[in-house]
Design a protein around this motif. Structure first.
Motif, PDB file in Angstrom:
ATOM      1  N   LEU A  41       3.267 -12.834   4.870  1.00  0.00           N
ATOM      2  CA  LEU A  41       2.395 -12.096   3.965  1.00  0.00           C
ATOM      3  C   LEU A  41       1.262 -12.970   3.449  1.00  0.00           C
ATOM      4  O   LEU A  41       1.369 -14.197   3.397  1.00  0.00           O
ATOM      5  CB  LEU A  41       3.201 -11.579   2.770  1.00  0.00           C
ATOM      6  CG  LEU A  41       4.307 -10.560   3.083  1.00  0.00           C
ATOM      7  CD1 LEU A  41       5.165 -10.347   1.843  1.00  0.00           C
ATOM      8  CD2 LEU A  41       3.699  -9.242   3.541  1.00  0.00           C
ATOM      9  N   ALA A  42       0.163 -12.328   3.083  1.00  0.00           N
ATOM     10  CA  ALA A  42      -0.926 -13.044   2.421  1.00  0.00           C
ATOM     11  C   ALA A  42      -0.413 -13.591   1.088  1.00  0.00           C
ATOM     12  O   ALA A  42       0.555 -13.089   0.520  1.00  0.00           O
ATOM     13  CB  ALA A  42      -2.100 -12.103   2.201  1.00  0.00           C
ATOM     14  N   SER A  93      -5.760  -5.758   8.505  1.00  0.00           N
ATOM     15  CA  SER A  93      -5.804  -5.445   7.075  1.00  0.00           C
ATOM     16  C   SER A  93      -5.987  -6.685   6.209  1.00  0.00           C
ATOM     17  O   SER A  93      -6.381  -6.594   5.047  1.00  0.00           O
ATOM     18  CB  SER A  93      -4.512  -4.729   6.664  1.00  0.00           C
ATOM     19  OG  SER A  93      -3.407  -5.632   6.706  1.00  0.00           O
ATOM     20  N   GLY A 111       1.055  -7.545  -3.564  1.00  0.00           N
ATOM     21  CA  GLY A 111       0.122  -6.511  -3.120  1.00  0.00           C
ATOM     22  C   GLY A 111       0.203  -6.283  -1.623  1.00  0.00           C
ATOM     23  O   GLY A 111       0.119  -5.141  -1.146  1.00  0.00           O
ATOM     24  N   ALA A 112       0.372  -7.373  -0.860  1.00  0.00           N
ATOM     25  CA  ALA A 112       0.503  -7.241   0.593  1.00  0.00           C
ATOM     26  C   ALA A 112       1.781  -6.493   0.954  1.00  0.00           C
ATOM     27  O   ALA A 112       1.795  -5.663   1.872  1.00  0.00           O
ATOM     28  CB  ALA A 112       0.502  -8.625   1.235  1.00  0.00           C
ATOM     29  N   VAL A 126      -0.778 -11.672  -4.970  1.00  0.00           N
ATOM     30  CA  VAL A 126      -1.405 -11.362  -3.684  1.00  0.00           C
ATOM     31  C   VAL A 126      -0.332 -10.940  -2.681  1.00  0.00           C
ATOM     32  O   VAL A 126      -0.493  -9.950  -1.948  1.00  0.00           O
ATOM     33  CB  VAL A 126      -2.192 -12.582  -3.154  1.00  0.00           C
ATOM     34  CG1 VAL A 126      -2.739 -12.303  -1.758  1.00  0.00           C
ATOM     35  CG2 VAL A 126      -3.325 -12.945  -4.111  1.00  0.00           C
ATOM     36  N   SER A 127       0.769 -11.688  -2.636  1.00  0.00           N
ATOM     37  CA  SER A 127       1.858 -11.356  -1.718  1.00  0.00           C
ATOM     38  C   SER A 127       2.517 -10.029  -2.098  1.00  0.00           C
ATOM     39  O   SER A 127       2.880  -9.234  -1.228  1.00  0.00           O
ATOM     40  CB  SER A 127       2.903 -12.470  -1.713  1.00  0.00           C
ATOM     41  OG  SER A 127       2.346 -13.672  -1.230  1.00  0.00           O
ATOM     42  N   ASP A 135       3.290  -4.244  -0.913  1.00  0.00           N
ATOM     43  CA  ASP A 135       3.049  -2.838  -1.232  1.00  0.00           C
ATOM     44  C   ASP A 135       2.239  -2.161  -0.140  1.00  0.00           C
ATOM     45  O   ASP A 135       2.504  -1.005   0.224  1.00  0.00           O
ATOM     46  CB  ASP A 135       2.329  -2.720  -2.577  1.00  0.00           C
ATOM     47  CG  ASP A 135       3.201  -3.128  -3.748  1.00  0.00           C
ATOM     48  OD1 ASP A 135       4.440  -3.130  -3.582  1.00  0.00           O
ATOM     49  OD2 ASP A 135       2.649  -3.465  -4.815  1.00  0.00           O
ATOM     50  N   ALA A 136       1.238  -2.869   0.380  1.00  0.00           N
ATOM     51  CA  ALA A 136       0.415  -2.301   1.464  1.00  0.00           C
ATOM     52  C   ALA A 136       1.255  -2.051   2.709  1.00  0.00           C
ATOM     53  O   ALA A 136       1.090  -1.032   3.392  1.00  0.00           O
ATOM     54  CB  ALA A 136      -0.742  -3.244   1.776  1.00  0.00           C
ATOM     55  N   LYS A 160      -0.482 -12.395   8.051  1.00  0.00           N
ATOM     56  CA  LYS A 160      -1.087 -13.508   8.775  1.00  0.00           C
ATOM     57  C   LYS A 160      -0.259 -13.851  10.007  1.00  0.00           C
ATOM     58  O   LYS A 160       0.892 -13.436  10.138  1.00  0.00           O
ATOM     59  CB  LYS A 160      -1.189 -14.726   7.853  1.00  0.00           C
ATOM     60  CG  LYS A 160      -2.047 -14.479   6.613  1.00  0.00           C
ATOM     61  CD  LYS A 160      -2.094 -15.682   5.717  1.00  0.00           C
ATOM     62  CE  LYS A 160      -0.709 -16.049   5.225  1.00  0.00           C
ATOM     63  NZ  LYS A 160      -0.743 -17.194   4.294  1.00  0.00           N
ATOM     64  N   GLN A 214      -3.587  -8.335   5.110  1.00  0.00           N
ATOM     65  CA  GLN A 214      -2.385  -8.453   4.289  1.00  0.00           C
ATOM     66  C   GLN A 214      -1.281  -9.262   4.976  1.00  0.00           C
ATOM     67  O   GLN A 214      -0.333  -9.707   4.325  1.00  0.00           O
ATOM     68  CB  GLN A 214      -1.828  -7.059   3.957  1.00  0.00           C
ATOM     69  CG  GLN A 214      -2.820  -6.124   3.299  1.00  0.00           C
ATOM     70  CD  GLN A 214      -3.187  -6.585   1.899  1.00  0.00           C
ATOM     71  OE1 GLN A 214      -2.563  -7.477   1.332  1.00  0.00           O
ATOM     72  NE2 GLN A 214      -4.235  -5.982   1.336  1.00  0.00           N
TER      73      GLN A 214
END
Length: 757
Positions: free
Chosen positions: A480-481, A456, A491-492, A488-489, A494-495, A460, A458
């Motif tokens: 996390l990204a 994904s 959002g990661a 960005v983190s 949340d994903a 690493k 999201q």
């Protein structure tokens, strides 16, 4: 007419009659609470106690299973000239691993050449490990590792080492808190004493409020240790207690002493002057203290244990300060008599001035009374202008490198790690629990998660999986990204929570530092409405009962909200936008600490009532005496201007001291409170309050008929009992009559009246 019963006057009378009992009872209580508190010890919040939401559920699963996650630590190896593939750099990494391993305190030491924790440009490598033993005590045991890394750093001139992690981070914060608390204590007390010397011009009168405030803080510290057994507290709580206790303790005594000195200047004998001070300022202190305590109780509705600790500490110290000012202070003042003015300071001689209804207002008050609409408009516009930056306020749980000064070595290391190895210091932690963690289905679920998460983008590498076979739990750490806390983190995260984890691991909760911060913020946001509603609602009821006026209660709420909004605006401008941040010795971190708005609201709403109750009580005294509205407002403002200014100056000075400390949250708290109290004691009480009350006229005292059952409380001094037989000499009257310049009666009759109360 017989005086109404007045609790403050009764306590003051009892203390004056039983001076030694009141004084030694106070000292015994302070010593007893201190000894008991020391024996029990203060119980601090554990990491799990801070949790809420999904991250809190992840922590609960691990706690219930008896699983403790070892404290993670990292050593950053950096070189400007060498790269990771060169022999000198490899030797430096190997030396660091050997040094850390040699302490016997580390486990799971990861070689960056095997874990892949080498930066893209090759100038940084990250050695990751965990601290053996209980993670809660890791900060107390990490120093040998820090020393070993420091020695290795000295032996390798071509590289630099930096250490950061859960243990060293908390150690750094605790050290900073200790230094800050000591600095605040050693600075705030002399500053407050200096202001009191200027205010009173006498050593005894200046020292007395300070001693009472300090002993109240000491007693409250002991009581906090006892109550912390039920409600554990954060490391900051003691500092917050001292901050509040010193500010309100000095202010309450100041109100009391200034009123007594004013009555003595009006020709009252010591007993009558003390009686009036007890019945008026003492009553204001009681109402103010109860209002502050009730406001603090609003923090219990936050749903967060850390706020419950703050609430307990502040309520305890405020109530103890109120009790001291209403009991031991009258006792000591009765003992001292006019000796309270002993120790005159050359050049600072202060004599209380007696205000009468015929006094002319000062330049500012005179202008406000002549053009109340204009000044009300200017005042409100000014407060709204100061509040406007708050419209863009951003709150977040500040990271370690944001809390400490930018020049702090550990904070710099944390910032470097986040920049070069984003997500490494604070990976998401997924707690996967199933019936058999070693089953093929569980193994496949974990493998699917790793594959899906990496695909994904999201998450690493490296994804670390720790199986706890006996408990059937897998703890998965997934970097996390992003940098671990940016959009960005987020959002990661949340994903992970919305898609990746549900599709592979079911309802496994996602925790970790960022998850905790997000959940913490969400809980604070959801609690703002009930906390605000509770504090404003109870404050409204207290003001309504105290002054028997719906309008006065509403005015108090609106003016206090203006002060809070202005504080929010200044905090946002300085600490988020960076406007004038260098003036307070900091660099804007781009956000306000997440717990700050709620805490500042509760504290300021309570403290603002101090001045409001004190000023409006004097206005009500004049109104009850028969003065028309504008004259009553003018007299009340004139009579309280000096003491409100002095009290506000002391509070501002104490809060400003905290604004000079190194910790970012202390700076935000100190600046926010200092600005708000300054505005409240000056612009609000000197301009907005009189202009609004003049505009409202007789409506100020409006009470619906259906509320006529509310108690009609006495706002002036209690009327003395009649003399036992007629006498040719003058007879002392109530405070209301004193303002009308009636003569005084013999001290013996006044003392009998005080005792009868």
């Amino acid at each position: 007419m017989a005086s109404r019963r007045n609790l403050a006057a009764s306590l003051g009378a009892w203390s004056a009659r039983h001076r030694k009992t009141a004084l030694f009872g106070w000292l015994f209580a302070v010593v007893a609470l201190t000894v008991l508190g020391s024996m029990v010890g203060q119980k601090s919040l554990t990491e799990a106690d801070y949790g809420t939401g999904e991250s809190g559920r992840a922590s609960e699963i691990l706690i219930d299973a008896g699983i403790t996650t070892p404290a993670p630590e990292m050593v950053l190896v950096h070189s400007d000239g060498l790269t990771a593939d060169q022999a000198g750099f490899r030797k430096a990494v190997a030396d660091a691993i050997t040094a850390v391993d040699g302490t016997g305190l580390a486990q799971g030491i990861g070689d960056p050449y095997k874990t892949g924790a080498v930066s893209e440009d090759g100038h940084d490598a990250l050695i990751q490990f965990t601290v053996k033993g209980d993670p809660e005590t890791a900060p107390d045991r990490i120093q040998p590792v820090v020393d070993a890394v420091t020695r290795t750093d000295r032996a390798n001139a071509d590289v630099t080492y930096g250490q950061y992690g859960a243990a060293t981070g908390l150690l750094g914060i605790n050290d900073a808190l200790g230094e800050d608390f000591a600095g605040a204590e050693y600075t705030a007390v002399p500053v407050a004493l200096g202001i009191l010397l200027v205010v009173f011009g006498a050593l005894v009168a200046a020292v007395l409020p300070l001693i009472l405030a300090i002993t109240a803080c000491v007693a409250a510290m002991g009581l906090l240790a006892l109550s912390s057994q039920l409600v554990p507290v954060d490391a900051m709580t003691s500092s917050v207690l001292f901050l509040m206790g010193l500010a309100v303790g000095v202010d309450y005594c100041l109100f009391y002493i200034r009123r007594e000195r004013e009555e003595r200047a009006a020709g009252r004998d010591p007993q009558t002057a003390l009686q009036i001070a007890a019945a008026t300022s003492g009553r204001s202190v009681l109402i103010s203290g109860l209002t502050v305590a009730v406001a603090m109780a609003g923090m219990f509705l936050s749903g967060l244990t850390v706020f419950e600790g703050f609430a307990m500490a502040t309520i305890e110290v405020v109530l103890i300060a109120v009790l001291g000012s209403m009991t031991v202070l009258p006792a000591v003042m009765a003992m001292l008599g006019d000796k309270v003015n002993a120790g005159r300071i050359p050049g600072l001689r202060r004599k209380a001035r007696v205000r009468t209804a015929n006094d002319k207002p000062g330049i500012l008050l005179g202008a406000v009374l002549k053009a109340p609409a204009l000044f009300a408009l200017i005042g409100i516009a000014g407060m709204l202008a100061l509040a406007s930056p708050a419209l863009s306020m951003k709150t977040e749980k500040l990271g370690f490198d944001q809390l400490l000064p930018a020049d702090n070595v550990t904070a710099q290391t944390a910032g470097r790690i986040e920049k070069v190895f984003p997500g490494a210091p604070a990976p998401a932690q997924i707690v996967y629990q199933t019936n058999d963690i070693t089953s093929p289905a569980a193994t496949k679920a974990i493998a699917d998660f790793q594959q899906t998460a990496l695909a994904s983008g999201q998450v690493k590498k490296p994804i670390d999986v720790t199986l706890h076979k006996k408990e059937n739990i897998a703890v998965i750490n997934a970097p996390l990204a992003g940098d671990g806390r940016n959009s960005v983190s987020t959002g990661a995260l949340d994903a992970l929570r919305d898609d990746i984890v549900p599709a592979t691991l079911g309802d496994a909760p996602v925790g970790g530092d960022l998850a905790f911060s997000v959940d913490y913020n969400d809980q604070l946001k959801s609690s703002i409405v009930p906390v605000f509603a509770f504090v404003m609602g109870i404050s409204f009821l207290l003001m309504l009962t105290c002054f028997r006026s719906v309008v006065i209660a509403i005015t108090a709420i609106v003016l206090n909200l203006l002060s809070v909004a202005a504080a929010y605006g200044v905090m946002t401008a300085v600490f988020q936008k960076g406007w004038g941040d260098e003036l307070v010795g900091t660099t804007a971190v781009g956000a306000i600490e997440s717990w700050m708005p709620l805490f500042v609201f509760v504290v300021l709403f309570g403290l603002s009532m101090d001045y409001h109750v004190f000023v409006v009580s004097r206005i009500r005294e004049a109104h009850d005496r028969g003065l028309e509205n504008k004259a009553a407002v003018a007299h009340g403002i004139r009579s309280t201007a000096g003491v409100v200014t002095s009290a506000g100056l002391i509070m501002v000075a104490v809060f400003a001291v905290f604004g000079t400390l190194s910790m970012q949250d202390f700076k935000q708290l100190g600046v926010g409170l200092a600005v708000a109290v300054f505005l409240d004691a000056t612009l609000v009480r000197a301009v907005l309050l009189p202009s609004v009350m003049v505009l409202l006229g007789r409506s100020n005292w409006w009470l619906p008929r259906w509320l006529g059952w509310l108690p009609d409380l006495e706002h002036g001094g209690p009327e003395p009992a009649a003399a036992p037989r007629p006498a040719p000499q003058p007879v002392a009257q109530s405070f209301s009559d004193a303002v009308a310049e009636a003569p005084s009666r013999p001290a013996a009759a006044a003392e009998r009246s005080f005792a009868a109360n």
